[in-house]
Design a protein around this motif. Sequence first.
Motif, short mmCIF file in Angstrom:
data_model
loop_
_atom_site.label_atom_id
_atom_site.label_comp_id
_atom_site.label_asym_id
_atom_site.label_seq_id
_atom_site.Cartn_x
_atom_site.Cartn_y
_atom_site.Cartn_z
N GLU A 16 0.46 -0.85 0.26
CA GLU A 16 0.40 -0.06 -0.23
C GLU A 16 1.02 1.71 0.07
OE1 GLU A 16 -4.07 0.85 1.69
OE2 GLU A 16 -2.44 0.78 3.39
N VAL A 17 0.30 2.20 -1.05
CA VAL A 17 1.77 3.36 -0.88
C VAL A 17 0.55 4.62 -0.84
CG1 VAL A 17 3.62 1.91 -2.94
CG2 VAL A 17 1.41 3.56 -3.70
N ASP A 18 1.14 5.75 -0.65
CA ASP A 18 0.39 6.83 -0.64
C ASP A 18 0.27 8.01 -1.64
OD1 ASP A 18 0.13 9.88 0.06
OD2 ASP A 18 0.93 9.40 2.22
N VAL A 19 -0.39 7.90 -2.09
CA VAL A 19 -0.41 8.93 -3.62
C VAL A 19 -0.37 9.41 -3.43
CG1 VAL A 19 -0.27 7.08 -4.99
CG2 VAL A 19 -2.43 7.66 -4.38
N THR A 20 -0.74 10.61 -2.39
CA THR A 20 -1.55 12.19 -2.11
C THR A 20 -0.62 12.76 -2.98
OG1 THR A 20 -2.49 11.43 0.35
CG2 THR A 20 -2.15 13.97 -0.45
N GLU A 21 0.35 13.14 -2.89
CA GLU A 21 1.35 14.00 -3.42
C GLU A 21 1.74 13.59 -4.77
OE1 GLU A 21 3.79 17.94 -3.50
OE2 GLU A 21 2.20 16.43 -2.38
N SER A 154 -7.40 4.16 -5.72
CA SER A 154 -6.75 4.92 -4.40
C SER A 154 -8.31 5.48 -3.79
CB SER A 154 -6.53 6.38 -4.98
OG SER A 154 -7.03 6.68 -6.36
N VAL A 155 -8.26 5.21 -3.02
CA VAL A 155 -8.62 5.67 -1.75
C VAL A 155 -8.41 6.36 -0.78
CG1 VAL A 155 -10.74 4.21 -2.49
CG2 VAL A 155 -9.08 3.34 -0.06
N LEU A 197 9.66 6.30 -5.33
CA LEU A 197 9.04 7.50 -6.64
C LEU A 197 8.05 7.95 -6.32
CD1 LEU A 197 11.27 5.44 -8.88
CD2 LEU A 197 11.75 7.99 -8.23
N VAL A 198 7.26 6.94 -5.66
CA VAL A 198 5.57 7.71 -5.84
C VAL A 198 5.61 8.89 -4.52
CG1 VAL A 198 3.62 6.88 -5.75
CG2 VAL A 198 5.09 5.67 -7.12
N GLU A 199 6.19 8.67 -3.31
CA GLU A 199 5.51 9.36 -2.37
C GLU A 199 5.67 10.07 -3.10
OE1 GLU A 199 6.01 7.03 1.10
OE2 GLU A 199 4.19 5.53 0.59
#
Length: 206
Positions: A16-21, A154-155, A197-199
């Motif tokens: 699970e990754v944080d994609v907010t940014e 994404s949620v 990279l994603v976060e």
Amino acid sequence: MRNSLSQTAQLSYFLEVDVTEAQRMRREAARESGVSINMASVLIKACAESLKRVPALNSILVDGNVMYFDEVNMGVAVALDDGLIVPVLKDVQDKSIAEIAEGVQQLSEKARTGHLSSSEISGGTFTISVLGVVDGFTPILNPPQNALLGVGRSVQKPVVRGGEIVVREMMTLSLTGDHQVIDGAIAARFFRRLQQLVERPAALFG
């Protein structure tokens, strides 16, 4: 698909990754460029950068021989009314996110209208499959490739950051690899780099 399962040693990993940014930056990039940029395009770029660090996943297995590649030719699964097709976006490692978004859109349109050429469905070295209506899933390898990234929806979720509960946009990624070529340690290195990279996505948009 049955041949893929019977002829490979498939194992899947979830993260699970944080994609907010990343979501914020892709929306800004879309406004500035005038190109429709979705999260899949960001992930394709992140995969290409991660494969530079962990090239074992950017490979194919043919007749017991593993072939590794410097170029990243990204297969992008496209759902059709009568099945699934995987057009290939070539040389992703040299493309910006906007260029990736435009290329994927063109390939998807060709796929849905039946105008893909043979060169546009061959030569893939890695594949991404997006299924945005579920939290996560176990994707099946696209032979002879040795790895495939599955992307769920994404949620917004409550998460702990610095001892505080905050709401962040989270996404579940799944990585399926052929255990004949890719073991857990290699998969973990790829996932760790992809998550970084994603976060912290500024480098992807540079």
